[in-house]
Scaffold this active site. Structure first.
Site, mmCIF file in Angstrom:
data_model
loop_
_atom_site.group_PDB
_atom_site.id
_atom_site.type_symbol
_atom_site.label_atom_id
_atom_site.label_comp_id
_atom_site.label_asym_id
_atom_site.label_seq_id
_atom_site.Cartn_x
_atom_site.Cartn_y
_atom_site.Cartn_z
ATOM 1 C CD GLU A 175 -7.473 4.956 -9.648
ATOM 2 O OE1 GLU A 175 -7.097 5.103 -8.466
ATOM 3 O OE2 GLU A 175 -8.483 4.313 -9.962
ATOM 4 C CG HIS A 219 -3.927 1.729 -8.995
ATOM 5 N ND1 HIS A 219 -4.726 2.553 -9.752
ATOM 6 C CD2 HIS A 219 -4.745 0.781 -8.477
ATOM 7 C CE1 HIS A 219 -5.971 2.123 -9.683
ATOM 8 N NE2 HIS A 219 -6.010 1.044 -8.925
ATOM 9 C CG ASN A 222 -6.570 0.878 -4.151
ATOM 10 O OD1 ASN A 222 -6.285 1.729 -3.309
ATOM 11 N ND2 ASN A 222 -6.408 1.070 -5.450
ATOM 12 C CD GLU A 261 -6.147 -3.122 -10.197
ATOM 13 O OE1 GLU A 261 -7.035 -3.425 -9.399
ATOM 14 O OE2 GLU A 261 -5.577 -2.031 -10.190
ATOM 15 C CE LYS A 293 -9.522 2.602 -6.844
ATOM 16 N NZ LYS A 293 -9.941 2.712 -8.229
ATOM 17 N N GLY A 343 -13.315 0.796 -11.746
ATOM 18 C CA GLY A 343 -14.268 1.811 -11.320
ATOM 19 C C GLY A 343 -15.345 2.107 -12.353
ATOM 20 C CB SER A 345 -15.943 -3.411 -12.001
ATOM 21 O OG SER A 345 -15.697 -2.062 -12.356
HETATM 22 C C1 PEP Z 1 -8.678 -0.681 -8.262
HETATM 23 O O1 PEP Z 1 -8.637 0.523 -8.408
HETATM 24 O O2 PEP Z 1 -7.659 -1.305 -7.915
HETATM 25 C C2 PEP Z 1 -9.944 -1.363 -8.535
HETATM 26 C C3 PEP Z 1 -9.922 -2.615 -8.858
HETATM 27 O O3 PEP Z 1 -11.070 -0.583 -8.445
HETATM 28 P P1 PEP Z 1 -12.597 -1.080 -8.640
HETATM 29 O O4 PEP Z 1 -12.754 -2.386 -7.931
HETATM 30 O O5 PEP Z 1 -13.429 0.013 -8.005
HETATM 31 O O6 PEP Z 1 -12.810 -1.201 -10.104
#
Ligand code: PEP
Length: 254
Positions: free
Chosen positions: A97, A95, A8, A167, A10, A173, A212
């Site tokens: 976000e 997601h 992703n 997630e 973003k 993040g 992460s």
């Molecule tokens: C995401 O936003 O889907 C995600 C997993 O981000 P990150 O790996 O940066 O935590």
């Protein structure tokens, strides 16, 4: 069970760095384990070039969101049918976000999933609890509600075409990762919810971990029996790290 590693991006990259990243991934795809499905989700403006440059590589190009309607007066929005016409194969929906900054509800996300299925695009449905929800021990209930609220109305045949990404919001993040046991426990919980629709649904839907995930923690996470790959944010922007994640997934799911 399928294994999927999805990136992703973003709201990152620009026209030239997006092309460079696709080219770098395509260049490294030869010799990759054939048992891993590879997905990248660039920002909307770079999807066409990503589809063109990824052609023949086996990489599936995804979008990061879509609108629930097929067309109409929705200034600034992008429909699933538009994405399909570009050659998009998958689309992230729900997601955290989008839920947090754009107020997306489970009902709306369910409508987006329906639009994607109608357009023959794989929905990658995201769910996960916030920090305070985990700390108060409500994480299983929160994820249950998200799944029921968004996916409760689909037939088994439709559910079998969905990919779920768990997630935990506190891990996205932040550099904090769910422990392998925390991930496995939630994935097993999601699998048991799928099981209420029958063994064929539970056996068909890949459940990806996101939050992460990077080459130093992926092996332990991907080794869990109900973790079928990853949805990767930050580490998907660095070609070498993303390829390492594919290699790790290919090795542990061999
Ligand atoms: C995401 O936003 O889907 C995600 C997993 O981000 P990150 O790996 O940066 O935590």
């Amino acid at each position: 069970m399928r294994t999927i590693v999805a990136g992703n991006w973003k709201m990152n990259t620009d026209a030239s760095s997006a092309t460079a990243l696709v080219d770098a991934l395509v260049g490294k795809m030869g010799g990759q384990p054939g048992n891993v499905e590879v997905v990248i989700a660039p920002p909307f403006p770079f999807i066409t070039q990503a589809v063109e440059r990824a052609k023949g590589s086996g990489i599936i190009v995804a979008a990061q969101d879509c609108h629930q309607a097929e067309k109409g007066a929705f200034t600034g929005e992008v429909s699933a049918t538009m994405l399909k016409s570009l050659g998009v194969g998958a689309c992230i929906v729900g997601h955290s976000e989008r839920r947090q900054y754009f107020g997306e509800s489970d009902a709306l996300i369910g409508e987006k999933v329906a639009a994607l299925l109608a357009a023959d695009i794989i929905p990658i449905f995201c769910c996960g609890e916030r920090k305070e929800e985990r700390e108060s021990g409500r994480h299983f209930d929160v994820v249950t509600e998200q799944l029921k609220g968004a996916l409760g109305k689909f037939t088994n045949a439709q559910l079998e075409r969905i990919v779920i990404a768990y997630e935990p919001v506190w891990a996205i993040g932040t550099g904090l990762t769910a422990s392998a046991q925390q991930a496995q426990d939630m994935h097993a919980h999601i699998r048991s919810l799928l099981h209420t629709h029958g063994a064929s649904v539970a056996g068909a839907v890949p459940i990806l971990y996101g939050g992460s995930c990077n080459p130093s923690n992926a092996e332990e996470l991907f080794s869990q029996p109900d973790v079928n790959g990853g949805l990767i944010g930050g580490a998907s922007l660095v070609a070498e790290q993303f390829m390492d994640l594919l290699r790790i997934a290919g090795k542990v799911k061999h």
